[in-house]
Write a protein that holds these residues in place. Sequence first.
Motif, PDB file in Angstrom:
ATOM      1  N   ARG A 396     -17.133  21.143  35.487  1.00 42.17           N
ATOM      2  CA  ARG A 396     -17.069  21.109  36.951  1.00 42.17           C
ATOM      3  C   ARG A 396     -16.166  22.216  37.484  1.00 42.17           C
ATOM      4  O   ARG A 396     -16.498  22.901  38.469  1.00 42.17           O
ATOM      5  CB  ARG A 396     -16.577  19.737  37.410  1.00 42.17           C
ATOM      6  N   LYS A 397     -15.019  22.410  36.846  1.00 41.42           N
ATOM      7  CA  LYS A 397     -14.099  23.450  37.305  1.00 41.42           C
ATOM      8  C   LYS A 397     -14.708  24.839  37.151  1.00 41.42           C
ATOM      9  O   LYS A 397     -14.580  25.685  38.045  1.00 41.42           O
ATOM     10  CB  LYS A 397     -12.784  23.361  36.522  1.00 41.42           C
ATOM     11  N   VAL A 398     -15.363  25.065  36.019  1.00 35.48           N
ATOM     12  CA  VAL A 398     -15.982  26.375  35.800  1.00 35.48           C
ATOM     13  C   VAL A 398     -17.091  26.616  36.816  1.00 35.48           C
ATOM     14  O   VAL A 398     -17.224  27.718  37.372  1.00 35.48           O
ATOM     15  CB  VAL A 398     -16.523  26.468  34.358  1.00 35.48           C
ATOM     16  N   ALA A 399     -17.904  25.587  37.072  1.00 30.76           N
ATOM     17  CA  ALA A 399     -18.992  25.743  38.048  1.00 30.76           C
ATOM     18  C   ALA A 399     -18.441  26.077  39.432  1.00 30.76           C
ATOM     19  O   ALA A 399     -18.906  27.017  40.101  1.00 30.76           O
ATOM     20  CB  ALA A 399     -19.832  24.476  38.087  1.00 30.76           C
ATOM     21  N   SER A 405     -15.738  32.332  43.265  1.00 31.97           N
ATOM     22  CA  SER A 405     -15.414  33.731  42.970  1.00 31.97           C
ATOM     23  C   SER A 405     -16.546  34.653  43.417  1.00 31.97           C
ATOM     24  O   SER A 405     -16.302  35.714  44.011  1.00 31.97           O
ATOM     25  CB  SER A 405     -15.161  33.903  41.467  1.00 31.97           C
ATOM     26  N   SER A 406     -17.777  34.242  43.141  1.00 34.56           N
ATOM     27  CA  SER A 406     -18.917  35.061  43.577  1.00 34.56           C
ATOM     28  C   SER A 406     -18.974  35.160  45.098  1.00 34.56           C
ATOM     29  O   SER A 406     -19.206  36.242  45.656  1.00 34.56           O
ATOM     30  CB  SER A 406     -20.219  34.468  43.034  1.00 34.56           C
ATOM     31  N   ILE A 568      -9.228  22.721  43.307  1.00 35.73           N
ATOM     32  CA  ILE A 568     -10.192  22.453  42.236  1.00 35.73           C
ATOM     33  C   ILE A 568      -9.502  21.839  41.028  1.00 35.73           C
ATOM     34  O   ILE A 568      -9.983  20.868  40.430  1.00 35.73           O
ATOM     35  CB  ILE A 568     -10.916  23.761  41.855  1.00 35.73           C
ATOM     36  N   THR A 569      -8.356  22.392  40.650  1.00 36.73           N
ATOM     37  CA  THR A 569      -7.633  21.866  39.487  1.00 36.73           C
ATOM     38  C   THR A 569      -7.143  20.448  39.733  1.00 36.73           C
ATOM     39  O   THR A 569      -7.255  19.581  38.855  1.00 36.73           O
ATOM     40  CB  THR A 569      -6.451  22.786  39.156  1.00 36.73           C
ATOM     41  N   MET A 570      -6.611  20.175  40.914  1.00 36.31           N
ATOM     42  CA  MET A 570      -6.035  18.862  41.193  1.00 36.31           C
ATOM     43  C   MET A 570      -7.110  17.791  41.351  1.00 36.31           C
ATOM     44  O   MET A 570      -7.011  16.702  40.762  1.00 36.31           O
ATOM     45  CB  MET A 570      -5.182  18.927  42.458  1.00 36.31           C
ATOM     46  N   VAL A 571      -8.148  18.066  42.124  1.00 41.38           N
ATOM     47  CA  VAL A 571      -9.152  17.049  42.428  1.00 41.38           C
ATOM     48  C   VAL A 571     -10.020  16.737  41.214  1.00 41.38           C
ATOM     49  O   VAL A 571     -10.388  15.576  40.988  1.00 41.38           O
ATOM     50  CB  VAL A 571     -10.020  17.511  43.616  1.00 41.38           C
TER      51      VAL A 571
END
Length: 699
Positions: A396-399, A405-406, A568-571
């Motif tokens: 999920r984080k990578v997605a 980023s894009s 993103i990291t926290m949630v």
Amino acid sequence: LGYRSICLGALDASNTDVVKTLFPSGLPDTNMNNPDLESAIHEARMNARVFHRNDIEKQFLDFLGFACFNAPMRESTPRIVRELKAANIDVIMLTGDEPYASLACAARAGVAKDHSSAKTHFLRRSSSGSLVWVSNKQVDSFSFEAAKIVERDICHGGTLIATGDAVSLLLESGGEVSRHVKDHILPHVRVVASASPKDKYTFVSWLKQTKHVLMCGDGVNDIAAMTKADTSAAMLSGFGSNSEGGSKDFEDKRRKERLKKRRIGSNRLKGTSTSEIEAAGIGNSPAAVQARIQRRIVEGVPVVDAIQEEFNRRKEIRKGGSTAARIMEKEARLSKSMQKKASSLSHGNDEEDSYIQTGEACLASSFTLLRPCISGIDSILRAGIAAASSGIATYRKVALSCILSSYNLATLYRNGLRYGKWMWQAELFGIIYQDRASFMASSTPRPRLTANVRPSETFNIGEVLSTLGQAIAHIATLTFAVKSAKQLQQHYPSVERLTGFGIKWSSTASDNAASVGAVLASLTGSATSTSLSSDEKQPQNFFRRTPFQPNFVSNAVFIVSMFQNAVITMVNHGGRPFSVSFLESRPLCLSVGLSFLLAIACLAETLPIMNNFIQLAPFPTKSSKVALLRLLFFNISSCYFIEYFTTFIFRRDIWRERNKSYHAVSISGTLAADGEERLLMEERKQNSILVYFLCLLIF
């Protein structure tokens, strides 16, 4: 009585009543090429079931006394079984031992309930080859009525045991009674005794149809079932006097010692000191590692080789198996001798030397337990659940990170802008710091297994909807932030808008040779060429990159991106009930909190020197800062609500565990798991204070 008969003395027993009963057709030819040998042995085993001990003793034997043998059960076994059953994991004993002896061991271990024989039902195969029920020493036929009585008693706390051949026959049968027993009674079996390797394989194959199976074994007779199971764990044998037999739970003691070295809760205030054992190079602590390297250097080993040996040792221990077991067993013996010497304890008898037998099961198993018992099964399950949860959270984080980023880079490129020299480095540092802390926290399992809660699948609808919802919230936040920045740029055009990347073709049409030279000079950036005209001696680079000028759009993209990475990291951190939660990890709280603090500090221009270093354009009005701050709070609140709502709708079990009150957790026990829960609760309180302090700094 079975595969072979051993007779001492010169008595010829071939014409006795016992042999005639076992082999009605006469003793078979013991030649291994005899095709009837196996069937004769099977028939003899069936006939042996009708014998009573008196039938043999009264003819050939004189009673002299009993020889009693006791193999003490390891103290860790009942604890492991209790933890597995508390997590609603079914524990079944598959053994080749006699049924009633197996039932007694199962009752001591907690696998089966210890109650009167009236509550114990025994499914076995009769001498005629049919299935029968044995309840309270009464033999009942394998009928539908008897099956209903057994089912009723089992539903009220009774115990079901069966022999391996009876289970195999039941699974091969297709009658109505057999189907009812397979569907409603056999799933409650707790002991399968007198089981051959084929019986174990058949039973595990049947279990896999409806459940995930983890098989534990230590011998060659378990290999077939272990290869059929979803995963398997091999138990080592040997260790001599260290085989954990007795009244002490050595595994829990070791876990307590490891827990003392974790810097969480109150342990952080105690500090660490190098013990005598660590100074001798025993263990995996930094002090022990340094001691081992220094010892090898003193012995004349080059520094590089000593460090490489330490890396190889760590690799073997992580990989597991017999080599790791030998390393740990050697260190355990040395540690034990040092403890005895330090405490000046004297023992009358010296203990035997320890040794290790890896066994054939290690070759077929997914895991190898480094002790000759089931201690470690709970650790394998807890670590596996934490790894699965961490993997799903990572997806999920990578997605989300790739999407954002894009979109961020496309936004800058579309507006002809780019990041400043230090913007990307600052953002990348925050991402690396957060990801490392999140990985370490999500890879640390909970102290105990949680009942009825398992990680979601990768493409679970709740996971997909949560990821899509958060992506929409992040993109909407950045879109509105960029739109506001553009409007701000129009009202306050003091900051010059320059394109960040361009291509320039520089040449004159005087002659072809000169034009080619101009192009080459443009590509190389060279301004000296004898073949160029006077106008072509000052070309510009083919790839023209203008100097960066601070602007409001780059400000918005940088600040929002920094903030969103932390969100993103926290949630999306898995946390409870699979691994260490957000507030139970100090590095994770610090990494996310500092990222929030940096983003808000850049927005509020608390440190102008830092803003100038990062090359942020100064915000012209206070209202512009407040508008962007509102967008950031909308971003974090909407993402948290989306995750909370999707978990509540699609994974109610996880939602309950995450919102369970911490005060409801029982931490009054003396086990290592209880001590770890106490430390995690202390860590949660300390990190809550740290988070409140960071919030005060932000506001």
